[in-house]
Write a protein that holds these residues in place. Sequence first.
Motif, PDB file in Angstrom:
ATOM      1  N   LEU A 209       0.847  -1.199   0.000  1.00 47.18           N
ATOM      2  CA  LEU A 209       0.000   0.000   0.000  1.00 47.18           C
ATOM      3  C   LEU A 209       0.884   1.251   0.000  1.00 47.18           C
ATOM      4  O   LEU A 209       0.625   2.214  -0.733  1.00 47.18           O
ATOM      5  N   GLU A 210       1.940   1.218   0.795  1.00 44.08           N
ATOM      6  CA  GLU A 210       2.874   2.356   0.827  1.00 44.08           C
ATOM      7  C   GLU A 210       3.537   2.552  -0.531  1.00 44.08           C
ATOM      8  O   GLU A 210       3.732   3.678  -0.984  1.00 44.08           O
ATOM      9  N   TYR A 211       3.862   1.452  -1.180  1.00 44.48           N
ATOM     10  CA  TYR A 211       4.488   1.484  -2.520  1.00 44.48           C
ATOM     11  C   TYR A 211       3.590   2.263  -3.490  1.00 44.48           C
ATOM     12  O   TYR A 211       4.055   3.112  -4.246  1.00 44.48           O
ATOM     13  N   TYR A 212       2.284   1.982  -3.437  1.00 43.54           N
ATOM     14  CA  TYR A 212       1.358   2.676  -4.345  1.00 43.54           C
ATOM     15  C   TYR A 212       1.042   4.089  -3.855  1.00 43.54           C
ATOM     16  O   TYR A 212       0.744   4.959  -4.661  1.00 43.54           O
ATOM     17  N   ARG A 213       1.126   4.299  -2.530  1.00 45.49           N
ATOM     18  CA  ARG A 213       0.916   5.669  -2.015  1.00 45.49           C
ATOM     19  C   ARG A 213       1.992   6.589  -2.566  1.00 45.49           C
ATOM     20  O   ARG A 213       1.719   7.714  -2.955  1.00 45.49           O
ATOM     21  N   GLU A 214       3.210   6.083  -2.616  1.00 50.43           N
ATOM     22  CA  GLU A 214       4.312   6.905  -3.145  1.00 50.43           C
ATOM     23  C   GLU A 214       4.086   7.248  -4.612  1.00 50.43           C
ATOM     24  O   GLU A 214       4.544   8.265  -5.096  1.00 50.43           O
ATOM     25  N   LYS A 215       3.348   6.395  -5.295  1.00 51.07           N
ATOM     26  CA  LYS A 215       3.035   6.658  -6.715  1.00 51.07           C
ATOM     27  C   LYS A 215       1.745   7.477  -6.855  1.00 51.07           C
ATOM     28  O   LYS A 215       1.242   7.675  -7.950  1.00 51.07           O
ATOM     29  N   ARG A 216       1.168   7.863  -5.716  1.00 46.70           N
ATOM     30  CA  ARG A 216      -0.063   8.683  -5.672  1.00 46.70           C
ATOM     31  C   ARG A 216      -1.248   8.019  -6.371  1.00 46.70           C
ATOM     32  O   ARG A 216      -2.041   8.663  -7.059  1.00 46.70           O
ATOM     33  N   LEU A 217      -1.328   6.706  -6.224  1.00 50.15           N
ATOM     34  CA  LEU A 217      -2.411   5.962  -6.887  1.00 50.15           C
ATOM     35  C   LEU A 217      -3.528   5.556  -5.930  1.00 50.15           C
ATOM     36  O   LEU A 217      -4.576   5.073  -6.361  1.00 50.15           O
ATOM     37  N   VAL A 218      -3.299   5.737  -4.624  1.00 50.30           N
ATOM     38  CA  VAL A 218      -4.248   5.182  -3.637  1.00 50.30           C
ATOM     39  C   VAL A 218      -5.412   6.130  -3.347  1.00 50.30           C
ATOM     40  O   VAL A 218      -5.216   7.314  -3.074  1.00 50.30           O
ATOM     41  N   ARG A 219      -6.627   5.590  -3.456  1.00 50.92           N
ATOM     42  CA  ARG A 219      -7.834   6.306  -3.037  1.00 50.92           C
ATOM     43  C   ARG A 219      -8.393   5.546  -1.842  1.00 50.92           C
ATOM     44  O   ARG A 219      -8.772   4.376  -1.974  1.00 50.92           O
ATOM     45  N   GLU A 220      -8.433   6.210  -0.704  1.00 46.22           N
ATOM     46  CA  GLU A 220      -8.824   5.533   0.535  1.00 46.22           C
ATOM     47  C   GLU A 220     -10.327   5.660   0.776  1.00 46.22           C
ATOM     48  O   GLU A 220     -10.887   6.747   0.620  1.00 46.22           O
ATOM     49  N   VAL A 221     -10.961   4.562   1.140  1.00 44.77           N
ATOM     50  CA  VAL A 221     -12.397   4.569   1.411  1.00 44.77           C
ATOM     51  C   VAL A 221     -12.613   3.973   2.804  1.00 44.77           C
ATOM     52  O   VAL A 221     -12.047   2.925   3.123  1.00 44.77           O
ATOM     53  N   ASP A 222     -13.440   4.627   3.623  1.00 47.07           N
ATOM     54  CA  ASP A 222     -13.757   4.098   4.952  1.00 47.07           C
ATOM     55  C   ASP A 222     -14.631   2.851   4.767  1.00 47.07           C
ATOM     56  O   ASP A 222     -15.805   2.958   4.398  1.00 47.07           O
ATOM     57  N   GLY A 223     -14.045   1.686   5.020  1.00 42.41           N
ATOM     58  CA  GLY A 223     -14.742   0.423   4.775  1.00 42.41           C
ATOM     59  C   GLY A 223     -15.481  -0.111   5.972  1.00 42.41           C
ATOM     60  O   GLY A 223     -15.919  -1.268   5.969  1.00 42.41           O
ATOM     61  N   SER A 224     -15.636   0.701   7.014  1.00 45.64           N
ATOM     62  CA  SER A 224     -16.302   0.181   8.221  1.00 45.64           C
ATOM     63  C   SER A 224     -17.797   0.476   8.213  1.00 45.64           C
ATOM     64  O   SER A 224     -18.504   0.130   9.147  1.00 45.64           O
ATOM     65  N   ARG A 225     -18.280   1.150   7.174  1.00 44.69           N
ATOM     66  CA  ARG A 225     -19.695   1.573   7.118  1.00 44.69           C
ATOM     67  C   ARG A 225     -20.570   0.488   6.463  1.00 44.69           C
ATOM     68  O   ARG A 225     -20.061  -0.538   6.015  1.00 44.69           O
ATOM     69  N   PRO A 226     -21.880   0.738   6.342  1.00 47.46           N
ATOM     70  CA  PRO A 226     -22.739  -0.229   5.637  1.00 47.46           C
ATOM     71  C   PRO A 226     -22.345  -0.357   4.162  1.00 47.46           C
ATOM     72  O   PRO A 226     -21.783   0.597   3.583  1.00 47.46           O
ATOM     73  N   VAL A 227     -22.648  -1.512   3.574  1.00 49.09           N
ATOM     74  CA  VAL A 227     -22.219  -1.840   2.206  1.00 49.09           C
ATOM     75  C   VAL A 227     -22.548  -0.727   1.198  1.00 49.09           C
ATOM     76  O   VAL A 227     -21.691  -0.335   0.393  1.00 49.09           O
ATOM     77  N   ASP A 228     -23.786  -0.189   1.241  1.00 45.58           N
ATOM     78  CA  ASP A 228     -24.193   0.814   0.246  1.00 45.58           C
ATOM     79  C   ASP A 228     -23.403   2.110   0.358  1.00 45.58           C
ATOM     80  O   ASP A 228     -23.105   2.756  -0.639  1.00 45.58           O
ATOM     81  N   GLU A 229     -23.072   2.479   1.595  1.00 47.06           N
ATOM     82  CA  GLU A 229     -22.297   3.719   1.780  1.00 47.06           C
ATOM     83  C   GLU A 229     -20.880   3.534   1.259  1.00 47.06           C
ATOM     84  O   GLU A 229     -20.300   4.438   0.652  1.00 47.06           O
ATOM     85  N   ILE A 230     -20.324   2.353   1.495  1.00 46.08           N
ATOM     86  CA  ILE A 230     -18.966   2.089   0.993  1.00 46.08           C
ATOM     87  C   ILE A 230     -18.986   2.079  -0.529  1.00 46.08           C
ATOM     88  O   ILE A 230     -18.097   2.624  -1.188  1.00 46.08           O
ATOM     89  N   LYS A 231     -20.043   1.479  -1.077  1.00 48.45           N
ATOM     90  CA  LYS A 231     -20.185   1.427  -2.541  1.00 48.45           C
ATOM     91  C   LYS A 231     -20.103   2.844  -3.130  1.00 48.45           C
ATOM     92  O   LYS A 231     -19.382   3.073  -4.106  1.00 48.45           O
ATOM     93  N   SER A 232     -20.815   3.809  -2.537  1.00 49.87           N
ATOM     94  CA  SER A 232     -20.772   5.185  -3.041  1.00 49.87           C
ATOM     95  C   SER A 232     -19.344   5.716  -2.998  1.00 49.87           C
ATOM     96  O   SER A 232     -18.879   6.370  -3.933  1.00 49.87           O
ATOM     97  N   GLY A 233     -18.645   5.424  -1.891  1.00 47.06           N
ATOM     98  CA  GLY A 233     -17.260   5.887  -1.753  1.00 47.06           C
ATOM     99  C   GLY A 233     -16.356   5.262  -2.808  1.00 47.06           C
ATOM    100  O   GLY A 233     -15.482   5.919  -3.379  1.00 47.06           O
ATOM    101  N   VAL A 234     -16.580   3.983  -3.071  1.00 45.43           N
ATOM    102  CA  VAL A 234     -15.758   3.269  -4.061  1.00 45.43           C
ATOM    103  C   VAL A 234     -16.002   3.848  -5.464  1.00 45.43           C
ATOM    104  O   VAL A 234     -15.061   4.131  -6.214  1.00 45.43           O
TER     105      VAL A 234
END
Length: 224
Positions: free
Chosen positions: A189-214
């Motif tokens: 994950l750090e490897y891709y963070r350095e390449k500025r490719l990572v989009r972080e999504v809070d995955g602790s929420r209900p499925v539909d809310e995470i889906k919107s974030g994704v």
Amino acid sequence: MTSGRFSVTLMMGAPGAGKGTQAVFACEALGVPHVATGDLLRDHQRHGTVLGTTARVYMDRGDLVPDDLVMGMLIERLQQSDAANGALLDGFPRTLSQARALDDGLGAHGGGVRAVVYLDVPTDVLVRRLSGRRACANCEGTFNVDLQHLPADGSCPACGDQLVHRRDDEPSVVAHRVQVYLQETAPVLEYYREKRLVREVDGSRPVDEIKSGVLQALKQAAPP
Ligand code: AP5
């Protein structure tokens, strides 16, 4: 600039973070197949191949399957016709050496990783989700006793086959899988963070809310 078959999006997160659940929505939005190395390895087990038999030993104890075995299997999968416009990779890469091999392999064809969607979920939530997970080997559906009312006879609500609790979802194996993730996959994950490719999504929420974030994260990524 990345292109076609050799342009991939990654779904990353700890065991039980919901990668498989969210991958379904992401694949629909992107119009690409869901390529999950864990599913491919379990398929090999079901078919009794040499790879499947070898992999089972590692998977049952929560260890990673050796890189060379997983790489060969993945390359074969990406060469299939449905991956002509790329793919969503779930559970790959899991080590820095897999990440570098993926970059080299895709780069040789003018492609690359276009985005990494990272589902961030606290450990206690992971353990709870995996202890409630039930999977169908026939239709590959994934369910959870805490989310759905599943048939009392243990049958799959989608196809009627028998649901199972994965051997590596036993609490002691889950704890080891999380350790392996922190040691081997967190650096990826750090490897891709350095390449500025990572989009972080809070995955602790209900499925539909995470889906919107994704879906939002995918929109912000570079075009395929
Ligand atoms: P793999 O199958 O990839 O397992 P994993 O990464 O550990 O991930 P999981 O499938 O357990 O979880 P997930 O994040 O997909 O969560 P899910 O959506 O199912 O790998 C298994 C093994 O294969 C590895 O240990 C290794 O041995 C080997 N392997 C695989 N790839 C490899 C590689 N590249 N190199 C080497 N070895 C490799 O959700 C989990 C549960 O939570 C479900 O019940 C779901 O219904 C529920 N859920 C999902 N979202 C929510 C939510 N928002 N709220 C409540 N419940 C939810």
